[in-house]
Design an enzyme around this catalytic site. Structure first.
Site, PDB file in Angstrom:
ATOM      1  N   LYS A  48       6.838  20.028   6.060  1.00  0.00           N
ATOM      2  CA  LYS A  48       5.921  18.994   5.597  1.00  0.00           C
ATOM      3  C   LYS A  48       5.905  18.912   4.072  1.00  0.00           C
ATOM      4  CE  LYS A  48       2.885  20.512   9.283  1.00  0.00           C
ATOM      5  NZ  LYS A  48       1.633  21.297   9.521  1.00  0.00           N
ATOM      6  N   GLY A  49       6.398  19.959   3.412  1.00  0.00           N
ATOM      7  CA  GLY A  49       6.225  20.074   1.968  1.00  0.00           C
ATOM      8  C   GLY A  49       6.757  18.913   1.145  1.00  0.00           C
ATOM      9  N   GLU A 104      13.909  17.901  -0.580  1.00  0.00           N
ATOM     10  CA  GLU A 104      13.136  19.130  -0.381  1.00  0.00           C
ATOM     11  C   GLU A 104      12.064  19.225  -1.474  1.00  0.00           C
ATOM     12  OE1 GLU A 104      11.866  21.317   1.289  1.00  0.00           O
ATOM     13  OE2 GLU A 104      13.277  22.939   1.715  1.00  0.00           O
ATOM     14  N   ASP A 105      10.997  19.949  -1.192  1.00  0.00           N
ATOM     15  CA  ASP A 105       9.947  20.111  -2.201  1.00  0.00           C
ATOM     16  C   ASP A 105      10.345  21.117  -3.279  1.00  0.00           C
ATOM     17  OD1 ASP A 105       9.855  22.261  -0.445  1.00  0.00           O
ATOM     18  OD2 ASP A 105       7.716  22.136  -0.036  1.00  0.00           O
ATOM     19  N   ASP A 108      13.751  27.893  -3.536  1.00  0.00           N
ATOM     20  CA  ASP A 108      13.317  29.216  -3.956  1.00  0.00           C
ATOM     21  C   ASP A 108      14.519  30.159  -3.767  1.00  0.00           C
ATOM     22  OD1 ASP A 108      11.101  31.028  -4.654  1.00  0.00           O
ATOM     23  OD2 ASP A 108      11.180  31.695  -2.592  1.00  0.00           O
ATOM     24  N   LYS A 136      13.271  27.014  -8.458  1.00  0.00           N
ATOM     25  CA  LYS A 136      12.987  28.324  -9.067  1.00  0.00           C
ATOM     26  C   LYS A 136      14.307  29.083  -9.150  1.00  0.00           C
ATOM     27  CE  LYS A 136       8.488  29.247  -6.842  1.00  0.00           C
ATOM     28  NZ  LYS A 136       7.875  30.101  -5.821  1.00  0.00           N
ATOM     29  N   PHE A 157       3.755  31.030  -7.490  1.00  0.00           N
ATOM     30  CA  PHE A 157       3.516  30.283  -6.254  1.00  0.00           C
ATOM     31  C   PHE A 157       2.700  29.032  -6.566  1.00  0.00           C
ATOM     32  CE2 PHE A 157       1.809  29.164  -2.126  1.00  0.00           C
ATOM     33  CZ  PHE A 157       2.945  29.261  -1.351  1.00  0.00           C
ATOM     34  N   ASP A 164       1.896  23.486   0.074  1.00  0.00           N
ATOM     35  CA  ASP A 164       0.685  24.089   0.623  1.00  0.00           C
ATOM     36  C   ASP A 164       0.620  25.591   0.398  1.00  0.00           C
ATOM     37  OD1 ASP A 164       2.774  24.895   2.456  1.00  0.00           O
ATOM     38  OD2 ASP A 164       1.195  25.424   3.874  1.00  0.00           O
ATOM     39  N   ARG A 170      -2.166  20.405   0.067  1.00  0.00           N
ATOM     40  CA  ARG A 170      -1.088  19.420   0.034  1.00  0.00           C
ATOM     41  C   ARG A 170      -1.529  18.113  -0.610  1.00  0.00           C
ATOM     42  NH1 ARG A 170       3.096  21.412   3.262  1.00  0.00           N
ATOM     43  NH2 ARG A 170       2.504  22.501   5.160  1.00  0.00           N
TER      44      ARG A 170
HETATM   45  P1  5GP Z   1      13.778  29.033   0.262  1.00  0.00           P
HETATM   46  O1  5GP Z   1      14.437  28.969   1.606  1.00  0.00           O
HETATM   47  O2  5GP Z   1      14.547  28.317  -0.826  1.00  0.00           O
HETATM   48  O3  5GP Z   1      13.428  30.430  -0.125  1.00  0.00           O
HETATM   49  O4  5GP Z   1      12.367  28.398   0.419  1.00  0.00           O
HETATM   50  C1  5GP Z   1      12.138  27.069   0.408  1.00  0.00           C
HETATM   51  C2  5GP Z   1      10.777  26.788   1.009  1.00  0.00           C
HETATM   52  O5  5GP Z   1       9.835  27.821   0.699  1.00  0.00           O
HETATM   53  C3  5GP Z   1      10.185  25.535   0.420  1.00  0.00           C
HETATM   54  O6  5GP Z   1      10.556  24.409   1.158  1.00  0.00           O
HETATM   55  C4  5GP Z   1       8.700  25.799   0.505  1.00  0.00           C
HETATM   56  O7  5GP Z   1       8.228  25.415   1.765  1.00  0.00           O
HETATM   57  C5  5GP Z   1       8.580  27.296   0.389  1.00  0.00           C
HETATM   58  N1  5GP Z   1       8.212  27.709  -0.985  1.00  0.00           N
HETATM   59  C6  5GP Z   1       8.971  28.376  -1.871  1.00  0.00           C
HETATM   60  N2  5GP Z   1       8.314  28.566  -3.035  1.00  0.00           N
HETATM   61  C7  5GP Z   1       7.097  27.995  -2.865  1.00  0.00           C
HETATM   62  C8  5GP Z   1       5.961  27.838  -3.717  1.00  0.00           C
HETATM   63  O8  5GP Z   1       5.901  28.256  -4.887  1.00  0.00           O
HETATM   64  N3  5GP Z   1       4.901  27.182  -3.190  1.00  0.00           N
HETATM   65  C9  5GP Z   1       4.895  26.690  -1.913  1.00  0.00           C
HETATM   66  N4  5GP Z   1       3.801  26.075  -1.509  1.00  0.00           N
HETATM   67  N5  5GP Z   1       5.941  26.812  -1.088  1.00  0.00           N
HETATM   68  C10 5GP Z   1       7.042  27.455  -1.561  1.00  0.00           C
END
Ligand code: 5GP
Length: 187
Positions: A48-49, A104-105, A108, A136, A157, A164, A170
């Protein structure tokens, strides 16, 4: 803004205001419009992000396009990635021969997008690019090329503008750093 006041008290700082977000999204929309001239991209929103970013972004793209939605889960109710990616809802239609842009939002560790990229390319997309609002880079655990990114952020974070913590925040119009006391982290 009045209705959101209580939520703002849970933020340590505001990272991007809604005006800064709108400006960055507009710019990205213009870039995608230029890059995809003569094409009809399929924009894929990762729920949903990315929902708020996605709805704003597609309206800044001056091209015929189609949209679809996917749900993947990797976090649960934590602020740290489990490293596991699970597909909860798949796309509705075939992407064979399509120019796909995954929206994507935040990137990470990169695990979610690297899983999605592999999965979607295996289905025969003509091209696949990634557009993210936030990145990030310091937290990357897998190699991943991010084609479009609005902002690089530090390792904190963040919530708001679709992002969220435990399904809350959100609807904040801005993006802020969540105070660690909210999730039991160190200040
Ligand atoms: P990755 O697979 O790249 O580690 O993670 C991506 C997902 O982790 C993002 O789509 C998001 O849902 C969540 N995420 C990573 N960092 C953050 C953050 O700082 N805040 C929030 N709310 N979600 C995050």
């Amino acid at each position: 803004m009045e209705a959101n006041r209580a939520m703002y008290q849970d933020l340590e700082s505001i990272l991007y205001t809604k005006e800064q977000l709108a400006e960055a999204v507009k710019k990205l929309g213009e870039t995608i419009t230029r890059d995809y001239q003569g094409k009809k991209p399929l924009m894929v929103c990762i729920l949903k992000g990315a929902s708020v970013f996605f709805c704003d972004l597609i309206r800044e793209i001056d091209l015929p396009l189609e949209i679809d939605f996917m749900v993947v889960s990797s976090y649960g109710a934590s602020t740290k990635s489990s490293g596991e990616v699970k597909m909860v809802k798949d796309l509705d239609r075939s992407i064979l021969g399509r120019d796909v842009i995954v929206v994507e939002d935040i990137v990470d560790s990169g695990m979610t997008l690297s899983f999605l990229k592999r999965t979607l390319l295996n289905r025969g997309a003509a091209s696949l690019r990634i557009a993210t609002l936030l990145d990030k880079p310091a937290r990357r655990r897998v190699e991943l090329e991010v084609d479009y990114s609005c902002f690089d952020i530090p390792d904190a974070f963040v919530v708001g503008y679709g992002l969220d913590y435990n399904e809350t925040y959100r609807n904040l119009p801005d993006i802020g750093v969540l105070a660690p006391r909210i999730y039991g982290g160190e200040e």
